[in-house]
Design an enzyme around this catalytic site. Structure first.
Site, PDB file in Angstrom:
ATOM      1  N   PHE A  44       7.209  58.535 -48.145  1.00  0.00           N
ATOM      2  CA  PHE A  44       8.292  58.904 -49.048  1.00  0.00           C
ATOM      3  C   PHE A  44       9.163  59.927 -48.343  1.00  0.00           C
ATOM      4  O   PHE A  44       8.782  60.480 -47.311  1.00  0.00           O
ATOM      5  CB  PHE A  44       7.737  59.529 -50.341  1.00  0.00           C
ATOM      6  N   SER A  45      10.317  60.213 -48.944  1.00  0.00           N
ATOM      7  CA  SER A  45      11.158  61.251 -48.336  1.00  0.00           C
ATOM      8  C   SER A  45      10.443  62.605 -48.376  1.00  0.00           C
ATOM      9  O   SER A  45      10.662  63.444 -47.496  1.00  0.00           O
ATOM     10  CB  SER A  45      12.518  61.336 -49.027  1.00  0.00           C
ATOM     11  N   GLU A  46       9.595  62.833 -49.394  1.00  0.00           N
ATOM     12  CA  GLU A  46       8.855  64.098 -49.460  1.00  0.00           C
ATOM     13  C   GLU A  46       7.449  63.885 -49.999  1.00  0.00           C
ATOM     14  O   GLU A  46       7.227  63.087 -50.930  1.00  0.00           O
ATOM     15  CB  GLU A  46       9.548  65.102 -50.397  1.00  0.00           C
ATOM     16  N   THR A  47       6.511  64.623 -49.423  1.00  0.00           N
ATOM     17  CA  THR A  47       5.201  64.835 -50.012  1.00  0.00           C
ATOM     18  C   THR A  47       5.023  66.339 -50.167  1.00  0.00           C
ATOM     19  O   THR A  47       5.258  67.101 -49.220  1.00  0.00           O
ATOM     20  CB  THR A  47       4.076  64.259 -49.138  1.00  0.00           C
ATOM     21  N   HIS A  73      13.678  67.539 -55.498  1.00  0.00           N
ATOM     22  CA  HIS A  73      12.982  66.526 -56.297  1.00  0.00           C
ATOM     23  C   HIS A  73      11.462  66.676 -56.211  1.00  0.00           C
ATOM     24  O   HIS A  73      10.749  66.424 -57.188  1.00  0.00           O
ATOM     25  CB  HIS A  73      13.427  65.114 -55.891  1.00  0.00           C
TER      26      HIS A  73
END
Length: 259
Positions: A44-47, A73
């Site tokens: 994902f774009s962020e963890t 987010h």
């Protein structure tokens, strides 16, 4: 070892929309290389990884390209998980981060985050920007990221940038924005330097976008729409050098990681 992980779609009230973030709730910190392995596995774009330390939660954000200093987010997603499963009676959470202490407050069905606004400095519009984006920006500004102002919403939505050329531009991310037809502004965010082609809904990007539109439109409260394929809505206000950014979230999954 088992790690509890939640996947939350942020800035939306429907799964498969908004921006997905993985949230790992930890008792103690994992080795950094293991956190990067988990992040790359999620892709994902962020963890986000968080550990409770006293009355606060220490929060760190990782992209597939490495740790980042601010992410909206994934903060929203982490707050959603904590409010629903760990801090059910709390009205406010404080996160210790690389960008200082960040707070998230429950406001009816919204979660409102308090973030620092980036100082924007005018930047020269260059041929490299035009080649990378496929259109020539009307204006450009630099904070942590590069912000490019385009002519209209249709141009933002139809943009098909050359990501290799975007990667060569200044700034950590590149955001494009225009005046919205149904919202105050629309935008899209590209992060090839972080191994993320397009960030579906970028909270930290709006710490650039909202200051620009607040000054341009002469108003402190704005509704913003991120016009990615997934899409997402942010309810924002500026107070001095702070951006208050609110949104909804939807839980997609709860699982155990065996690492």
């Amino acid at each position: 070892m088992s790690v509890k992980q939640y996947v939350v779609d942020a800035f939306t009230d429907e799964v498969f929309h908004g921006n997905q973030a993985a949230v790992c709730i930890l008792d103690d910190w994992l080795p950094e290389d293991l956190m990067m392995d988990i992040t790359r596995e999620n892709n994902f774009s962020e963890t986000a990884f968080t550990v409770k330390e006293g009355e606060k939660y220490h929060l760190r954000w990782f992209t597939p390209g490495g740790e980042i200093d601010l992410c909206g987010h994934a903060t929203l997603g982490t707050a959603y998980v904590l409010f629903h499963y760990y801090e059910k009676n709390a009205q406010r959470l404080t996160f210790s981060t690389l960008s200082g202490d960040l707070t998230v407050v429950r406001k009816d069905d919204l979660l409102e985050m308090e973030f620092p606004a980036y100082d924007l400095k005018p930047a020269e519009v260059t041929g490299a920007m035009e080649e990378a984006l496929g259109v020539r920006p009307r204006r450009a500004y630099m904070g942590r990221d590069l912000l490019c102002v385009l002519d209209n919403e249709k141009t933002v939505r139809s943009l098909s940038p050359d990501l290799q050329k975007v990667k060569a531009l200044d700034g950590l991310l590149v955001h494009v924005t225009a005046r919205g037809t149904k919202t105050d502004c629309v935008s899209r965010s590209f992060a090839p330097k972080l191994a993320v082609a397009e960030d579906p809904v970028c909270g930290s990007g709006h710490c650039h976008i909202i200051p620009y539109w607040a000054d341009t439109l002469g108003k402190e409260e704005l509704t913003a729409y991120q016009a990615s394929r997934r899409g997402g809505t942010l309810y924002c206000r500026r107070e001095g050098k702070k951006i208050f950014m609110a949104g909804k979230a939807a839980l997609y999954s709860i699982g155990d990681l065996f690492v």
